[in-house]
Each structure stands twice: as structure tokens, then as C-alpha cells.
Motif scaffolding. Structure first.
Motif, mmCIF file in Angstrom:
data_model
loop_
_atom_site.group_PDB
_atom_site.id
_atom_site.type_symbol
_atom_site.label_atom_id
_atom_site.label_comp_id
_atom_site.label_asym_id
_atom_site.label_seq_id
_atom_site.Cartn_x
_atom_site.Cartn_y
_atom_site.Cartn_z
ATOM 1 N N PRO A 9 0.825 -1.209 0.000
ATOM 2 C CA PRO A 9 0.000 0.000 0.000
ATOM 3 C C PRO A 9 0.859 1.259 0.000
ATOM 4 O O PRO A 9 1.894 1.316 0.647
ATOM 5 C CB PRO A 9 -0.786 -0.122 1.312
ATOM 6 C CG PRO A 9 0.126 -0.886 2.218
ATOM 7 C CD PRO A 9 0.873 -1.842 1.323
ATOM 8 N N VAL A 10 0.399 2.261 -0.751
ATOM 9 C CA VAL A 10 1.098 3.557 -0.798
ATOM 10 C C VAL A 10 0.068 4.685 -0.775
ATOM 11 O O VAL A 10 -1.112 4.471 -1.057
ATOM 12 C CB VAL A 10 2.007 3.685 -2.045
ATOM 13 C CG1 VAL A 10 3.107 2.632 -2.040
ATOM 14 C CG2 VAL A 10 1.212 3.596 -3.331
ATOM 15 N N THR A 11 0.535 5.878 -0.468
ATOM 16 C CA THR A 11 -0.374 7.028 -0.406
ATOM 17 C C THR A 11 -0.207 7.986 -1.570
ATOM 18 O O THR A 11 -1.117 8.751 -1.860
ATOM 19 C CB THR A 11 -0.161 7.810 0.908
ATOM 20 O OG1 THR A 11 1.203 8.210 0.988
ATOM 21 C CG2 THR A 11 -0.524 6.959 2.114
ATOM 22 N N ASP A 12 0.938 7.970 -2.245
ATOM 23 C CA ASP A 12 1.214 8.937 -3.304
ATOM 24 C C ASP A 12 1.924 8.227 -4.449
ATOM 25 O O ASP A 12 3.113 7.913 -4.349
ATOM 26 C CB ASP A 12 2.074 10.064 -2.730
ATOM 27 C CG ASP A 12 2.366 11.173 -3.716
ATOM 28 O OD1 ASP A 12 2.476 10.908 -4.934
ATOM 29 O OD2 ASP A 12 2.522 12.318 -3.258
ATOM 30 N N LEU A 13 1.202 7.966 -5.535
ATOM 31 C CA LEU A 13 1.773 7.192 -6.649
ATOM 32 C C LEU A 13 2.926 7.906 -7.334
ATOM 33 O O LEU A 13 3.913 7.260 -7.717
ATOM 34 C CB LEU A 13 0.683 6.842 -7.664
ATOM 35 C CG LEU A 13 -0.405 5.883 -7.163
ATOM 36 C CD1 LEU A 13 -1.477 5.703 -8.236
ATOM 37 C CD2 LEU A 13 0.187 4.539 -6.770
ATOM 38 N N GLU A 14 2.853 9.211 -7.495
ATOM 39 C CA GLU A 14 3.945 9.943 -8.150
ATOM 40 C C GLU A 14 5.217 9.891 -7.295
ATOM 41 O O GLU A 14 6.315 9.685 -7.820
ATOM 42 C CB GLU A 14 3.540 11.378 -8.452
ATOM 43 C CG GLU A 14 2.473 11.498 -9.530
ATOM 44 C CD GLU A 14 2.848 10.815 -10.843
ATOM 45 O OE1 GLU A 14 3.999 10.984 -11.309
ATOM 46 O OE2 GLU A 14 1.996 10.096 -11.404
ATOM 47 N N ARG A 15 5.080 10.060 -6.000
ATOM 48 C CA ARG A 15 6.238 9.971 -5.090
ATOM 49 C C ARG A 15 6.821 8.558 -5.127
ATOM 50 O O ARG A 15 8.032 8.367 -5.139
ATOM 51 C CB ARG A 15 5.808 10.351 -3.669
ATOM 52 C CG ARG A 15 6.941 10.279 -2.657
ATOM 53 C CD ARG A 15 6.474 10.629 -1.274
ATOM 54 N NE ARG A 15 5.589 9.561 -0.790
ATOM 55 C CZ ARG A 15 4.886 9.636 0.329
ATOM 56 N NH1 ARG A 15 4.920 10.715 1.075
ATOM 57 N NH2 ARG A 15 4.123 8.632 0.697
ATOM 58 N N THR A 16 5.931 7.566 -5.189
ATOM 59 C CA THR A 16 6.368 6.164 -5.256
ATOM 60 C C THR A 16 7.169 5.921 -6.534
ATOM 61 O O THR A 16 8.233 5.304 -6.493
ATOM 62 C CB THR A 16 5.138 5.232 -5.194
ATOM 63 O OG1 THR A 16 4.506 5.400 -3.920
ATOM 64 C CG2 THR A 16 5.528 3.779 -5.389
ATOM 65 N N LYS A 17 6.661 6.408 -7.674
ATOM 66 C CA LYS A 17 7.396 6.237 -8.934
ATOM 67 C C LYS A 17 8.765 6.900 -8.863
ATOM 68 O O LYS A 17 9.764 6.309 -9.279
ATOM 69 C CB LYS A 17 6.601 6.819 -10.103
ATOM 70 C CG LYS A 17 5.409 5.988 -10.508
ATOM 71 C CD LYS A 17 4.846 6.408 -11.842
ATOM 72 C CE LYS A 17 3.882 7.538 -11.702
ATOM 73 N NZ LYS A 17 3.151 7.850 -12.943
ATOM 74 N N ALA A 18 8.824 8.103 -8.325
ATOM 75 C CA ALA A 18 10.105 8.818 -8.221
ATOM 76 C C ALA A 18 11.085 8.063 -7.342
ATOM 77 O O ALA A 18 12.270 7.930 -7.682
ATOM 78 C CB ALA A 18 9.876 10.234 -7.681
ATOM 79 N N PHE A 19 10.620 7.538 -6.219
ATOM 80 C CA PHE A 19 11.499 6.814 -5.297
ATOM 81 C C PHE A 19 12.066 5.552 -5.957
ATOM 82 O O PHE A 19 13.275 5.327 -5.952
ATOM 83 C CB PHE A 19 10.735 6.448 -4.019
ATOM 84 C CG PHE A 19 11.564 5.653 -3.047
ATOM 85 C CD1 PHE A 19 12.464 6.290 -2.209
ATOM 86 C CD2 PHE A 19 11.453 4.282 -2.970
ATOM 87 C CE1 PHE A 19 13.245 5.566 -1.316
ATOM 88 C CE2 PHE A 19 12.221 3.540 -2.076
ATOM 89 C CZ PHE A 19 13.120 4.197 -1.250
ATOM 90 N N TYR A 20 11.200 4.737 -6.524
ATOM 91 C CA TYR A 20 11.665 3.461 -7.064
ATOM 92 C C TYR A 20 12.465 3.628 -8.362
ATOM 93 O O TYR A 20 13.385 2.842 -8.616
ATOM 94 C CB TYR A 20 10.499 2.473 -7.202
ATOM 95 C CG TYR A 20 10.128 1.918 -5.847
ATOM 96 C CD1 TYR A 20 10.792 0.819 -5.332
ATOM 97 C CD2 TYR A 20 9.165 2.522 -5.054
ATOM 98 C CE1 TYR A 20 10.501 0.323 -4.068
ATOM 99 C CE2 TYR A 20 8.856 2.041 -3.794
ATOM 100 C CZ TYR A 20 9.528 0.937 -3.307
ATOM 101 O OH TYR A 20 9.241 0.456 -2.048
ATOM 102 N N THR A 21 12.166 4.616 -9.168
ATOM 103 C CA THR A 21 13.014 4.844 -10.341
ATOM 104 C C THR A 21 14.390 5.351 -9.900
ATOM 105 O O THR A 21 15.383 5.045 -10.552
ATOM 106 C CB THR A 21 12.368 5.794 -11.363
ATOM 107 O OG1 THR A 21 12.032 7.022 -10.740
ATOM 108 C CG2 THR A 21 11.134 5.167 -11.995
ATOM 109 N N ALA A 22 14.466 6.090 -8.784
ATOM 110 C CA ALA A 22 15.766 6.521 -8.265
ATOM 111 C C ALA A 22 16.603 5.326 -7.819
ATOM 112 O O ALA A 22 17.834 5.371 -7.862
ATOM 113 C CB ALA A 22 15.586 7.502 -7.104
ATOM 114 N N LEU A 23 15.947 4.242 -7.419
ATOM 115 C CA LEU A 23 16.668 3.014 -7.061
ATOM 116 C C LEU A 23 17.093 2.220 -8.294
ATOM 117 O O LEU A 23 17.788 1.216 -8.175
ATOM 118 C CB LEU A 23 15.805 2.118 -6.167
ATOM 119 C CG LEU A 23 15.618 2.552 -4.733
ATOM 120 C CD1 LEU A 23 14.693 1.580 -4.000
ATOM 121 C CD2 LEU A 23 16.945 2.642 -4.001
#
Length: 151
Positions: A9-23
Motif C-alpha cells: 500500500p502507498v499514499t502517493d503514486l507519483e512519489r512512489t514512482k520517483a522513489f523506485y526509479t531513483a533506485l
């Protein structure tokens, strides 16, 4: 080969995309929409990062808040201690947190990273068989901070 899908579960899809693409992960747009994002870890491992509201439609059980309760942790073995440290540094720079100091058992070096929603990822390096004892155990290794990132 089996494909693994880990739903979180996540609260912010755009923040999630940014975090995981940074990895270093990719996003599969064909499996992503306003309810969730498919994060491609590698050819066989995928994270389905689903909004808390939509995630709740899949179960009658309460959805835990990963910032306060640990339900699961996905861990990944990497090829060196340096790769572990680099993954943590990238995650910290992208808004993640390191919930505890590094663990160094001599045969295994491990660090944890919480994504911005609190979902727990582990990164570890296992000393190859026959080389155990080559590295002395340490209680805790220095923790990298976002300012340590050079790339």
C-alpha cells in the motif's frame, strides 16, 4: 521461471514512482493506472504499489500503516557491500529512511531502507562460501546520508 509480484500500500503514486526509479527500477505503464503502479525490479520481480483505498478492496483485513507497523520486508541480495551501501544512498537521496544501523555479522552485511510510505526493503551481501571469516564482524557500520551521495 516464476514471476514474483509483491503488493504494497502507498499514499502517493507519483512519489512512489520517483522513489523506485531513483533506485534503478522501471515502471510498467501497461500495468499502472490511477489505482497503482507496477514497479519492475527485474525480469521476474515486480512491486504492485497500490493506493491504500484500492488495496483495501482486496481483503477484509485491516491494511496496516507501514510507517508504524511492519507487515513484511522484501530483501535483495547484492554482489558486494559497496552495492548495498550504494542502494541505501540512492534510497536516502530519494526520500527513504534507514530505520536502524547496518548489521554486519561477518558472513552477511545487511542494511534496511524504508520507502517514503514506510514499506521496508532490505539489501544484503552474503560472503561467498569459503571466504567466510575474511571480514571481521562489526556491531554497526556507518550509516550513509543523502549528502554522501556522489552520483
Amino acid at each position: 521461471m516464476t514471476n514474483v509480484f509483491i503488493s504494497l500500500p502507498v499514499t502517493d503514486l507519483e512519489r512512489t514512482k520517483a522513489f523506485y526509479t531513483a533506485l534503478g527500477c522501471a515502471i510498467n505503464p501497461e500495468m499502472s493506472d490511477e489505482n497503482g503502479v507496477c514497479v519492475v525490479w527485474d525480469d521476474n520481480v515486480y512491486f504492485m504499489m497500490i493506493t491504500r483505498e484500492f488495496f483495501a478492496t482486496f481483503t477484509e483485513k485491516p491494511i496496516v500503516d507501514p510507517k508504524v507497523s511492519l507487515q513484511t520486508s522484501a530483501s535483495f541480495a547484492l554482489d558486494s557491500r559497496e552495492e548495498v551501501d550504494a542502494a541505501i544512498a540512492k534510497g536516502l537521496a530519494a526520500g527513504g529512511t534507514e530505520p536502524q544501523p547496518a548489521q554486519d555479522y561477518g558472513f552477511m552485511y545487511s542494511r534496511d531502507l524504508d520507502d517514503p510510505d514506510g514499506n521496508s526493503l532490505g539489501f544484503l551481501y552474503m560472503v561467498p562460501a569459503g571466504e567466510q571469516g575474511a571480514e571481521a564482524p562489526v556491531a554497526a557500520a556507518p550509516v550513509a546520508t543523502a549528502s554522501d551521495v556522489t552520483s
